[in-house]
Design a protein around this motif. Structure first.
Motif, mmCIF file in Angstrom:
data_model
loop_
_atom_site.group_PDB
_atom_site.id
_atom_site.type_symbol
_atom_site.label_atom_id
_atom_site.label_comp_id
_atom_site.label_asym_id
_atom_site.label_seq_id
_atom_site.Cartn_x
_atom_site.Cartn_y
_atom_site.Cartn_z
ATOM 1 N N ARG A 42 -9.223 0.672 7.497
ATOM 2 C CA ARG A 42 -10.141 -0.162 6.556
ATOM 3 C C ARG A 42 -9.345 -0.260 5.177
ATOM 4 N N GLN A 43 -8.769 0.539 4.463
ATOM 5 C CA GLN A 43 -8.018 0.363 3.300
ATOM 6 C C GLN A 43 -7.036 -0.753 3.622
ATOM 7 N N VAL B 228 0.994 -0.999 -0.003
ATOM 8 C CA VAL B 228 -0.075 -0.066 -0.096
ATOM 9 C C VAL B 228 0.919 1.285 0.000
ATOM 10 N N TRP C 227 -1.630 -1.367 -4.065
ATOM 11 C CA TRP C 227 -2.776 -0.337 -3.813
ATOM 12 C C TRP C 227 -1.916 0.907 -3.908
ATOM 13 N N ASP D 193 -8.441 -4.136 4.249
ATOM 14 C CA ASP D 193 -8.689 -4.741 2.980
ATOM 15 C C ASP D 193 -7.553 -5.272 2.097
ATOM 16 N N VAL E 125 -2.670 4.841 -3.154
ATOM 17 C CA VAL E 125 -3.525 5.475 -2.301
ATOM 18 C C VAL E 125 -3.043 6.995 -2.288
ATOM 19 N N VAL F 171 -8.278 4.856 6.669
ATOM 20 C CA VAL F 171 -6.942 4.415 6.293
ATOM 21 C C VAL F 171 -6.890 2.908 6.709
ATOM 22 N N LEU G 145 -8.745 9.026 -2.001
ATOM 23 C CA LEU G 145 -9.405 9.880 -0.564
ATOM 24 C C LEU G 145 -9.975 11.174 -0.845
ATOM 25 N N VAL H 70 -6.568 4.240 -5.539
ATOM 26 C CA VAL H 70 -7.674 4.634 -4.713
ATOM 27 C C VAL H 70 -7.410 6.056 -4.192
#
Length: 244
Positions: free
Chosen positions: A228-229, A99, A183, A232, A185, A226, A211, A209
């Motif tokens: 939760r991301q 991430v 990911w 996941d 972000v 954050v 925000l 992703v």
């Protein structure tokens, strides 16, 4: 820490001048669902005074992964994102997923010139820049996030080495070399979004992703979002039965 030893560990990588304490609220939101670590990179926090190099930063992340069992999801913001990319390319067997937040600008051109100017000031007048940085963080961020940013101390003297190290990287090549899920972000208002499409295209398994309404550091302003991301991503990156 009380943690679920069966869950995929998560290693968080901090940004420039700050330390692993910047991730406190996100780690608190994750709780005991995953083993976690937020190591200090060379020259920062508990390692202030050491020279910063990208190989040294990658080694610090890899060591943290090894201490949690040898495989982890790696999460980084800003400098931490670039370090995470380099770690994934150097040690794909250790990084189950990545991430990368606020690090989708190529380290060249006008951005690099501007940051070299800031870095020179940090190198020449570190304590003055530390005081100015702490003031700006406390004025510009929600109080809990600002205090987490400064809790481990600030290290502006590292800035010249950091900017030179990041400028010497090829993050697109790092992404192309890494086979795992990624990911990318970004806060919608983040100035480090400039080349995000190039970054996504370089990934073998990449997704972008955004925000809404967030900037570079304010992407951490809602730790629950954050977390939760990250959770996941950890669920996707976790090894399946029999993979270890």
């Amino acid at each position: 820490m009380d943690a679920n030893e069966q869950a995929l560990p998560i290693v968080f990588v901090h940004g420039m001048r700050v330390s692993g304490t910047m991730w406190r609220a996100v780690i608190r939101a994750i709780g005991t669902r995953h083993p976690t670590a937020a190591p200090d990179l060379p020259g920062h926090g508990t390692r202030r005074g050491e020279p910063f190099t990208m190989p040294g930063a990658v080694a610090a992340v890899a060591e943290a992964v090894d201490e949690l069992g040898g495989r982890a999801l790696v999460v980084g913001l800003s400098l931490g994102g670039y370090v995470a990319l380099a770690t994934a390319a150097a040690h794909p067997e250790r990084v189950r997923g990545l991430v990368a937040m606020g690090c989708t600008t190529l380290p060249r051109g006008p951005v690099a010139v501007a940051y070299r100017g800031m870095a020179r000031a940090g190198g020449r007048y570190p304590e003055a820049v530390n005081r100015l940085s702490a003031f700006a963080l406390r004025r510009g961020l929600p109080r809990p996030l600002a205090e987490a940013m400064v809790a481990g101390g600030l290290s502006s003297e590292t800035m010249p080495d950091i900017v030179n190290s990041v400028a010497g990287q090829d993050p697109l090549a790092s992404l192309a070399a890494y086979p795992g899920p990624v990911w990318l972000v970004n806060g919608e208002r983040d100035h480090f979004r400039r080349h995000e499409r190039h970054f996504v295209r370089s990934c073998r398994q990449g997704r972008l992703v955004l925000l809404p309404g967030r900037g570079h550091l304010t992407s951490l302003a809602d730790p629950a979002v954050v977390a939760r991301q990250v959770l996941d991503a950890a669920a996707v990156a976790a090894p399946g039965p029999g993979q270890g």
